[in-house]
Design a protein around this motif. Structure first.
Motif, mmCIF file in Angstrom:
data_model
loop_
_atom_site.group_PDB
_atom_site.id
_atom_site.type_symbol
_atom_site.label_atom_id
_atom_site.label_comp_id
_atom_site.label_asym_id
_atom_site.label_seq_id
_atom_site.Cartn_x
_atom_site.Cartn_y
_atom_site.Cartn_z
ATOM 1 N N ALA A 80 9.753 0.218 2.642
ATOM 2 C CA ALA A 80 8.288 0.193 2.848
ATOM 3 C C ALA A 80 7.534 -1.079 3.179
ATOM 4 C CB ALA A 80 7.513 0.944 1.823
ATOM 5 N N VAL A 81 8.369 -1.849 4.122
ATOM 6 C CA VAL A 81 7.912 -3.096 4.754
ATOM 7 C C VAL A 81 7.430 -3.036 5.884
ATOM 8 C CG1 VAL A 81 9.448 -4.564 3.155
ATOM 9 C CG2 VAL A 81 10.184 -3.815 5.609
ATOM 10 N N LYS A 82 6.590 -3.995 6.607
ATOM 11 C CA LYS A 82 6.152 -3.912 8.017
ATOM 12 C C LYS A 82 7.221 -3.839 8.684
ATOM 13 C CE LYS A 82 1.441 -4.410 7.099
ATOM 14 N NZ LYS A 82 0.606 -3.290 7.275
ATOM 15 N N ARG A 116 8.144 -8.907 -2.199
ATOM 16 C CA ARG A 116 8.110 -10.408 -2.044
ATOM 17 C C ARG A 116 7.250 -10.960 -3.092
ATOM 18 N NH1 ARG A 116 6.705 -11.856 3.961
ATOM 19 N NH2 ARG A 116 4.862 -10.966 3.001
ATOM 20 N N SER A 117 6.005 -10.727 -3.077
ATOM 21 C CA SER A 117 5.228 -11.145 -4.152
ATOM 22 C C SER A 117 5.143 -10.442 -5.298
ATOM 23 C CB SER A 117 3.659 -11.417 -3.670
ATOM 24 O OG SER A 117 3.286 -10.276 -3.055
ATOM 25 N N PRO A 118 5.905 -11.157 -6.549
ATOM 26 C CA PRO A 118 5.979 -10.297 -7.498
ATOM 27 C C PRO A 118 5.090 -9.607 -8.337
ATOM 28 C CG PRO A 118 6.806 -12.561 -8.096
ATOM 29 C CD PRO A 118 6.162 -12.377 -6.465
ATOM 30 N N GLU A 119 3.788 -10.252 -8.133
ATOM 31 C CA GLU A 119 2.620 -9.659 -9.073
ATOM 32 C C GLU A 119 2.323 -8.419 -8.501
ATOM 33 O OE1 GLU A 119 2.517 -12.384 -6.903
ATOM 34 O OE2 GLU A 119 0.845 -12.149 -5.547
ATOM 35 N N LYS A 120 2.708 -7.714 -7.478
ATOM 36 C CA LYS A 120 2.231 -6.450 -6.968
ATOM 37 C C LYS A 120 3.437 -5.558 -7.853
ATOM 38 C CE LYS A 120 0.698 -6.948 -2.406
ATOM 39 N NZ LYS A 120 1.125 -6.772 -0.920
ATOM 40 N N MET A 121 4.303 -5.703 -8.612
ATOM 41 C CA MET A 121 5.083 -5.207 -9.404
ATOM 42 C C MET A 121 4.460 -4.770 -10.577
ATOM 43 S SD MET A 121 7.516 -4.391 -7.405
ATOM 44 C CE MET A 121 8.259 -3.050 -8.576
ATOM 45 N N ARG A 146 0.961 -1.149 0.101
ATOM 46 C CA ARG A 146 -0.063 -0.041 -0.111
ATOM 47 C C ARG A 146 0.829 1.205 0.026
ATOM 48 N NH1 ARG A 146 -3.567 -3.179 3.326
ATOM 49 N NH2 ARG A 146 -1.831 -2.998 4.724
ATOM 50 N N MET A 147 1.839 1.489 0.937
ATOM 51 C CA MET A 147 2.493 2.767 1.045
ATOM 52 C C MET A 147 3.595 2.629 -0.013
ATOM 53 S SD MET A 147 2.667 5.391 2.307
ATOM 54 C CE MET A 147 1.467 5.528 3.328
ATOM 55 N N GLY A 148 4.716 1.559 -0.229
ATOM 56 C CA GLY A 148 5.516 1.679 -1.161
ATOM 57 C C GLY A 148 4.658 2.028 -2.263
HETATM 58 N N1 LIG Z 1 -0.626 1.976 5.207
HETATM 59 C C1 LIG Z 1 -0.615 3.309 5.543
HETATM 60 O O1 LIG Z 1 -1.687 3.914 5.724
HETATM 61 C C2 LIG Z 1 0.680 3.345 6.269
HETATM 62 C C3 LIG Z 1 0.975 4.821 6.958
HETATM 63 C C4 LIG Z 1 2.207 5.175 7.196
HETATM 64 C C5 LIG Z 1 3.265 4.291 7.483
HETATM 65 N N2 LIG Z 1 3.016 2.917 6.902
HETATM 66 C C6 LIG Z 1 3.904 2.043 7.214
HETATM 67 O O2 LIG Z 1 4.680 1.617 5.643
HETATM 68 C C7 LIG Z 1 4.976 0.359 5.863
HETATM 69 C C8 LIG Z 1 4.348 -0.600 4.858
HETATM 70 O O3 LIG Z 1 3.106 -0.762 5.245
HETATM 71 P P1 LIG Z 1 1.755 -1.072 4.132
HETATM 72 O O4 LIG Z 1 0.605 -0.625 4.771
HETATM 73 O O5 LIG Z 1 2.329 -0.649 2.881
HETATM 74 O O6 LIG Z 1 1.908 -2.646 4.060
HETATM 75 P P2 LIG Z 1 1.775 -3.579 3.036
HETATM 76 O O7 LIG Z 1 0.834 -3.119 2.302
HETATM 77 O O8 LIG Z 1 1.644 -5.205 3.590
HETATM 78 O O9 LIG Z 1 3.164 -3.666 2.153
HETATM 79 C C9 LIG Z 1 4.249 -4.174 2.561
HETATM 80 C C10 LIG Z 1 5.031 -4.922 1.322
HETATM 81 O O10 LIG Z 1 6.359 -5.471 1.758
HETATM 82 C C11 LIG Z 1 6.428 -6.658 0.985
HETATM 83 N N3 LIG Z 1 7.611 -7.175 1.587
HETATM 84 C C12 LIG Z 1 7.623 -7.845 2.801
HETATM 85 N N4 LIG Z 1 8.930 -8.649 2.992
HETATM 86 C C13 LIG Z 1 9.414 -8.303 1.813
HETATM 87 C C14 LIG Z 1 10.745 -8.581 1.479
HETATM 88 N N5 LIG Z 1 11.804 -9.223 2.259
HETATM 89 N N6 LIG Z 1 11.367 -8.113 0.180
HETATM 90 C C15 LIG Z 1 10.379 -7.538 -0.513
HETATM 91 N N7 LIG Z 1 9.307 -6.972 -0.076
HETATM 92 C C16 LIG Z 1 8.753 -7.500 1.034
HETATM 93 C C17 LIG Z 1 5.144 -7.298 1.284
HETATM 94 O O11 LIG Z 1 5.144 -8.364 0.129
HETATM 95 P P3 LIG Z 1 3.839 -9.375 0.021
HETATM 96 O O12 LIG Z 1 2.950 -8.749 -0.965
HETATM 97 O O13 LIG Z 1 4.486 -10.738 -0.204
HETATM 98 O O14 LIG Z 1 3.116 -9.173 1.415
HETATM 99 C C18 LIG Z 1 4.090 -6.039 0.833
HETATM 100 O O15 LIG Z 1 3.820 -5.926 -0.424
HETATM 101 C C19 LIG Z 1 4.823 -0.041 7.290
HETATM 102 O O16 LIG Z 1 6.090 -0.351 7.983
HETATM 103 C C20 LIG Z 1 4.079 0.949 7.927
HETATM 104 O O17 LIG Z 1 4.271 1.159 9.256
HETATM 105 C C21 LIG Z 1 1.913 2.544 6.370
#
Ligand SMILES: NC(=O)c1ccc[n+]([C@@H]2O[C@H](COP(=O)([O-])OP(=O)(O)OC[C@H]3O[C@@H](n4cnc5c(N)ncnc54)[C@H](OP(=O)(O)O)[C@@H]3O)[C@@H](O)[C@H]2O)c1
Length: 281
Positions: free
Chosen positions: A82-84, A50-55, A26-28
């Motif tokens: 931008a991972v968790k 990690r899951s390539p389809e998101k690219m 979502r964020m990245g």
């Molecule tokens: N969403 C928000 O509103 C928000 C706001 C402020 C800050 N943030 C911060 O942004 C960060 C990401 O949050 P998000 O909401 O974007 O989470 P998210 O949608 O789950 O995105 C995280 C992504 O990281 C990928 N990932 C995990 N491990 C990896 C690895 N080793 N190599 C490559 N890719 C990897 C995941 O791939 P998969 O598809 O395989 O799971 C997933 O697509 C968090 O740290 C959060 O604190 C988010």
């Protein structure tokens, strides 16, 4: 004066900035999408997930999908994490050793300190934190930044704020204010969408079709935001301007006041801050 959204980057970054993003969820994804949509001359975007389809949707916008973290870390001048938060340590371990001196690692992970990131990347790499909002996707993000002290940080401060300025409002805050910012602004879209949803539901209750109600409420929020942003009038005055004496609006506003809407919003932000502090411990 604000630079046009598609103008070249200034100074040392003009014509040669490679931005990489580890984790394109979502964020990245929102940051890469927002930057790609601006078609900034001289900016190269790449990412891995990690899951390539998101690219795939990002690749369609010109973002290069990299095979893994080492390749991405070696290529990027600015590497966004931008991972968790719980995944940051593993990702840094995979990137370390491939980062070049002078690279900036920018983490958006909530609650992960500058100190932890700096220890994870090693010497010679600049480190910053950013707390973004998902509204970056439409160029209306709000970003808080802070920087770890270090040799290359001053080279990055201005260009980084300029780059993210293309995606919205940028502020520099002390790191200790990040949890407050997250509770108020990072979480903010959830509060606003909850209020919008309530009004859409009211519209449906009054017999408007759902889509029409949603469209009207969306425009209402956009119009009010523009009105509030453009003027210096206190918000209370903007509210009172809509309330004719003895009229329909004040009858509705009285219900909100009796329910304590303002107090409820304050409590929501304080609860979010408390949870943020717990998560940092
Ligand atoms: N969403 C928000 O509103 C928000 C706001 C402020 C800050 N943030 C911060 O942004 C960060 C990401 O949050 P998000 O909401 O974007 O989470 P998210 O949608 O789950 O995105 C995280 C992504 O990281 C990928 N990932 C995990 N491990 C990896 C690895 N080793 N190599 C490559 N890719 C990897 C995941 O791939 P998969 O598809 O395989 O799971 C997933 O697509 C968090 O740290 C959060 O604190 C988010």
């Amino acid at each position: 004066m604000t630079a046009p959204l598609t103008s070249p980057l200034p100074g040392r970054l003009a014509g040669k900035l490679r931005v990489g993003c580890i984790g394109c969820g979502r964020m990245g994804g929102a940051i890469l999408f927002g930057l790609a949509a601006r078609k900034i001359p001289g900016l190269t975007l790449c990412g891995c997930n990690r899951s390539p389809e998101k690219m795939e949707p990002l690749a369609a916008l010109g973002v290069e999908a990299m095979p893994g973290i080492p390749e991405l870390a070696a290529k990027a001048d600015l590497l966004i994490l931008a991972v968790k938060p719980y995944q940051v340590a593993d990702v840094l371990a995979a990137a370390r050793g491939h980062l070049r001196p002078g690279t900036l690692v920018l983490s958006v992970a909530a609650g992960v300190s500058l100190d932890r990131i700096a220890k994870g990347v090693g010497d010679g790499v600049a480190v910053a934190r950013c707390m973004p909002t998902t509204t970056a996707l439409v160029g209306k993000g709000i970003f808080a930044f802070c920087f770890a002290p270090g040799p290359h940080v001053e080279e990055w401060r201005t260009p980084l704020l300029e780059l993210f300025g293309r995606l919205g409002l940028c502020l520099e805050l002390p790191e200790e204010k990040f949890t407050d910012f997250s509770a108020l602004i990072g979480a903010g879209p959830a509060y606003v969408f909850a209020m919008m949803q309530g009004l859409v539901q009211a519209g449906v209750t009054l017999g408007f079709p759902h889509a029409e109600s949603r469209r009207m409420v969306g425009e209402l929020f956009a119009g009010c935001a523009a009105l509030a942003d453009g003027g210096t009038a206190p918000l209370m005055q903007l509210r009172d301007d809509v309330c004719s004496p003895g009229g329909l609006t004040i009858a509705g506003v009285n219900v909100l006041d009796r329910a304590g809407l303002s107090g409820l919003l304050v409590d929501a932000v304080l609860a979010a801050r408390e949870r943020g502090r717990e998560m940092e411990r």
